[in-house]
Design a protein around this motif. Structure first.
Motif, short mmCIF file in Angstrom:
data_model
loop_
_atom_site.label_atom_id
_atom_site.label_comp_id
_atom_site.label_asym_id
_atom_site.label_seq_id
_atom_site.Cartn_x
_atom_site.Cartn_y
_atom_site.Cartn_z
N TRP A 245 0.83 -1.21 0.00
CA TRP A 245 0.00 0.00 0.00
C TRP A 245 0.87 1.25 0.00
O TRP A 245 0.57 2.22 -0.73
CB TRP A 245 -0.91 0.01 1.22
CG TRP A 245 -1.78 1.23 1.28
CD1 TRP A 245 -2.93 1.45 0.59
CD2 TRP A 245 -1.54 2.42 2.03
NE1 TRP A 245 -3.44 2.70 0.88
CE2 TRP A 245 -2.59 3.32 1.76
CE3 TRP A 245 -0.54 2.82 2.92
CZ2 TRP A 245 -2.67 4.59 2.34
CZ3 TRP A 245 -0.60 4.08 3.50
CH2 TRP A 245 -1.67 4.94 3.21
N LEU A 246 1.93 1.26 0.76
CA LEU A 246 2.80 2.44 0.82
C LEU A 246 3.45 2.72 -0.53
O LEU A 246 3.60 3.87 -0.93
CB LEU A 246 3.87 2.23 1.89
CG LEU A 246 3.39 2.31 3.34
CD1 LEU A 246 4.45 1.77 4.28
CD2 LEU A 246 3.04 3.75 3.71
N MET A 247 3.82 1.66 -1.23
CA MET A 247 4.49 1.87 -2.52
C MET A 247 3.52 2.40 -3.57
O MET A 247 3.96 3.00 -4.57
CB MET A 247 5.11 0.56 -3.00
CG MET A 247 6.30 0.09 -2.16
SD MET A 247 7.59 1.35 -1.97
CE MET A 247 8.05 1.63 -3.68
N SER A 256 9.90 12.22 1.45
CA SER A 256 8.89 11.47 2.19
C SER A 256 9.54 10.80 3.39
O SER A 256 10.63 10.22 3.28
CB SER A 256 8.25 10.39 1.31
OG SER A 256 7.60 10.95 0.19
N PHE A 257 8.85 10.87 4.55
CA PHE A 257 9.34 10.27 5.78
C PHE A 257 8.35 9.20 6.24
O PHE A 257 7.13 9.40 6.17
CB PHE A 257 9.48 11.31 6.90
CG PHE A 257 10.33 12.49 6.53
CD1 PHE A 257 11.72 12.40 6.51
CD2 PHE A 257 9.74 13.71 6.19
CE1 PHE A 257 12.50 13.49 6.17
CE2 PHE A 257 10.51 14.80 5.86
CZ PHE A 257 11.90 14.69 5.84
N GLN A 271 13.84 -7.52 -0.55
CA GLN A 271 13.26 -6.84 -1.71
C GLN A 271 12.27 -5.77 -1.28
O GLN A 271 12.30 -4.64 -1.79
CB GLN A 271 12.58 -7.85 -2.63
CG GLN A 271 11.99 -7.22 -3.89
CD GLN A 271 11.31 -8.24 -4.78
OE1 GLN A 271 11.04 -9.37 -4.36
NE2 GLN A 271 11.02 -7.86 -6.02
N GLN A 272 11.39 -6.11 -0.31
CA GLN A 272 10.43 -5.12 0.18
C GLN A 272 11.15 -3.95 0.83
O GLN A 272 10.78 -2.78 0.62
CB GLN A 272 9.48 -5.78 1.18
CG GLN A 272 8.49 -6.74 0.57
CD GLN A 272 7.68 -7.46 1.63
OE1 GLN A 272 8.20 -7.82 2.70
NE2 GLN A 272 6.40 -7.71 1.36
N TYR A 273 12.16 -4.25 1.63
CA TYR A 273 12.90 -3.19 2.31
C TYR A 273 13.60 -2.29 1.29
O TYR A 273 13.60 -1.05 1.43
CB TYR A 273 13.93 -3.78 3.27
CG TYR A 273 14.88 -2.75 3.82
CD1 TYR A 273 14.45 -1.80 4.75
CD2 TYR A 273 16.20 -2.70 3.39
CE1 TYR A 273 15.31 -0.83 5.24
CE2 TYR A 273 17.08 -1.74 3.88
CZ TYR A 273 16.63 -0.82 4.80
OH TYR A 273 17.48 0.14 5.28
N GLY A 274 14.19 -2.88 0.27
CA GLY A 274 14.88 -2.08 -0.74
C GLY A 274 13.95 -1.12 -1.45
O GLY A 274 14.30 0.06 -1.65
N LYS A 279 11.90 4.84 -1.43
CA LYS A 279 10.85 5.85 -1.54
C LYS A 279 10.75 6.71 -0.30
O LYS A 279 10.39 7.91 -0.38
CB LYS A 279 9.50 5.16 -1.79
CG LYS A 279 8.33 6.12 -2.01
CD LYS A 279 7.08 5.38 -2.44
CE LYS A 279 5.94 6.34 -2.74
NZ LYS A 279 4.74 5.64 -3.24
N PHE A 280 11.02 6.12 0.89
CA PHE A 280 10.88 6.84 2.16
C PHE A 280 12.20 6.87 2.91
O PHE A 280 12.98 5.92 2.85
CB PHE A 280 9.85 6.14 3.07
CG PHE A 280 8.43 6.20 2.59
CD1 PHE A 280 7.60 7.25 2.98
CD2 PHE A 280 7.91 5.21 1.78
CE1 PHE A 280 6.29 7.30 2.55
CE2 PHE A 280 6.61 5.25 1.35
CZ PHE A 280 5.79 6.30 1.73
#
Length: 621
Positions: A245-247, A256-257, A271-274, A279-280
């Motif tokens: 959802w964030l992506m 963005s923070f 992969q999710q962390y990268g 982005k944030f």
């Protein structure tokens, strides 16, 4: 500004404005601690909030506060999320008609954290206060947000629909309840809903006058809309996150923070962390949370028997678009469950200018120091995620599955009389719950677990029977504890259900009262609390303790205090207090034990007051 020094006590927000009294209240919460709920009437009636080690069983002001708000307070909470009390007291039974458990359809949960309070005064207009929080009604030690909006009830609709979402949210609550609500609760809710549409709430200082109520997960308000299509800067604070959802959020033009719990980022794949860190800019609190709240099945941390939370629990969304700022706060985490219509949530969206409520202004230690201020630090990814975390998640999935199956079994209670004024309490299930993979036991919360716990495996055709209960111990609150061992680790989950009771003894409430007011001294103290003005109640308590320390005891104890004067004043100026005393005396006089609590001097004085009341009534005719 959000800073370590900017703290507010939750229950202080429930105190009436000066010169007002609580008339009605409605609250929603995901998880509920019954001990915390016992303190809410104290704040509403006697304007005092104590620590949670307060001696509830020995303080008659708690009884009086509960009796005053009876019929005027309703709490909606997620079914199966009432915590098991650490302190045993018969007072919990007074909360049975107050607590309404909710089970939304589908896979979501009931997650809003709100209060709507109605205050009245003899010489003033009706005042409403609406609280929108990220905190549950528990004693959690966490960082949360609270937004307090207050306003005056208008005689007619004021020509705008800004409050319609709040009104619709309140009206949707009865349909979410897991059982039919009594007519008095439905009337209570309808009055609050109708009047909520006629209140002009004032925005907090530093924000524009206009703001938005944003419920979600109810008919007509399925998905929350908090963020615009574009912004120059974005800051999100959420203890739980869904990276997908964030992506999908539109990227901010500048920066963005994201502030979250360490374990929420630790659990992401590389992969999710990268993708998320690209982005944030990721931050956590300096004191990371250790026991996070469980929101949905795909976001489950370690299962615990308590819900006390340290660390981050606030939910806040701040967007800057040039000089304009939008700030949204409330219950919704940055998750699929919250923003894709699965959960019931409630948020409020405020507007303002960057110099007053922008990201740096909100989170910096002062106007010149930019984000992240003093509370947050950059997230540091650990080198290796321990296998223990995966095992804990598996444990939690097993336990949550057992809880879900137990809730689906339509549990109910039946009371049957035994000999010598004792009763049996029988727990039965409409369908056998599939909980064979875990061990478990249950017991009424009015009884000691060590002496009365029964194995859940006995919940078959015959049910589970608790025998030899005095009337005061019969309750609809049943505690459940589930335990499982998986891959060398133990997991536990405990909760309380407020179950329907068939055959409740008529004398139950009276016996509870007699158990709590167990001597003439407590009876006199109780009278003083009924007669006192709310702001003077603890001054009278101190006067009572002073009189007792000087050896004034027995039937004369109360009359060396201002009892006679307070009775006469109440008779002439505040007949409602005399009516409360009359109901109390009538209850006590129904039994020999109750009659013994009434000092002879008081009986004589009360007879004079009753005679005067009858004479006055005759003159009025």
């Amino acid at each position: 500004m959000l800073s370590p020094e900017a703290r507010h006590i939750y229950l202080n927000e429930l105190k009436p404005p000066p010169g007002y009294i609580l008339d009605r209240a409605l609250a929603t919460t995901f998880s509920l601690d019954l001990l915390t709920l016992l303190f809410a009437p104290l704040a509403m009636v006697f304007y005092e909030c104590q620590e949670k080690d307060f001696d509830l069983g020995g303080r008659v002001e708690v009884i009086e506060a509960l009796r005053r708000v009876a019929g005027r307070l309703v709490i909606f909470c997620q079914k199966g999320r009432i915590t098991v009390p650490r302190t045993a007291t018969l007072l919990y039974s007074y909360l049975e008609p107050v607590v309404v458990e909710v089970q939304p359809g589908g896979e979501g949960v009931f997650h809003p954290k709100t209060w709507l309070l109605r205050f009245t005064a003899e010489d003033g207009p009706v005042v409403y206060r609406f609280l929108c929080l990220s905190r549950n009604l528990t004693f959690d030690h966490s960082w949360d947000t609270v937004l307090s909006l207050e306003g005056v009830l208008q005689e007619r609709r004021v020509g705008f629909s800004a409050n319609r979402p709040l009104r619709d949210f309140i009206r949707a609550l009865p349909k979410l309840a897991d059982r039919e609500l009594p007519p008095q609760i439905r009337e209570h809710i309808e009055l609050l809903a109708e009047e909520a549409g006629r209140v002009i709430f004032e925005a907090p200082p530093g924000f524009d006058r206009e703001f938005d109520f944003v419920p979600s997960g109810i008919p007509g308000y399925r998905y929350p809309r908090l963020l615009g299509e574009s912004c120059s800067r974005l800051a999100i604070i959420s203890p739980f996150i869904s990276p997908g959802w964030l992506m999908q959020l539109p990227p901010a033009r500048k920066e963005s923070f994201l502030v979250t719990r360490e374990e929420s980022v630790d659990s992401l794949s590389d992969q999710q962390y990268g993708r998320l860190s690209g982005k944030f800019s990721l931050y956590t609190m300096h004191e990371a949370a250790q026991v996070p709240e469980m929101e949905t099945e795909d976001e489950q941390p370690e299962s615990q028997e308590t819900n006390d939370l340290p660390g981050l629990h606030a939910k806040l969304y701040v967007t800057e678009d040039g000089a304009n700022v939008v700030v949204a706060t409330g219950s919704a985490n940055a998750t699929d469950a919250a923003f894709r219509g699965r959960n019931v949530e409630f948020m409020v969206r405020l507007r303002g200018k960057r110099e007053r409520c922008g990201i740096d202004r909100l989170f910096g230690s002062d106007a010149k120091r930019p984000f992240p201020g003093e509370l947050f630090r950059p997230y540091e990814r650990p080198g290796e995620i321990p296998e223990e975390l995966a095992i804990k998640r598996e444990l939690n999935i097993i336990l949550e599955g057992a809880r879900r199956d137990l809730l689906k079994s339509k549990l109910a209670l039946q009371v049957q009389p035994e000999k010598e004024g004792l009763y049996s309490l029988i727990l039965s299930a409409a369908s056998w719950p599939d909980i064979n993979s875990v061990n478990g036991f249950c017991y009424p919360i009015t009884l000691k677990k060590e002496d009365h716990a029964r194995e859940l495996k006995g919940l078959g055709r015959e049910g589970i029977t608790f025998t030899g209960l005095p009337p005061a111990s019969v309750t609809g609150f049943i505690a459940f504890q589930l335990k499982v061992r998986h891959r060398g680790q133990d997991g536990a989950l405990a909760f309380v259900l407020n179950l329907p009771v068939d055959g409740m003894p008529e004398e139950r409430d009276r016996e509870i009262l007699l158990s709590l007011i167990d001597g003439r001294e407590k009876f006199i103290r109780y009278l003083l609390y009924i007669l006192s003005e709310e702001q003077d109640v603890y001054h009278l308590r101190d006067a009572f303790e002073t009189g007792k320390s000087r050896g004034r005891g027995g039937a004369q104890l109360g009359f060396n205090l201002p009892l006679l004067e307070e009775l006469v004043r109440a008779y002439s100026r505040q007949p409602a207090k005399i009516e409360r005393i009359a109901r109390l005396v009538a209850e006590l006089e129904q039994t020999e034990k109750g009659k013994e609590l009434l000092p002879e001097d008081f009986r004589q004085l009360w007879a004079v007051i009753e005679a005067a009341g009858k004479e006055a009534a005759c003159h009025e005719r």
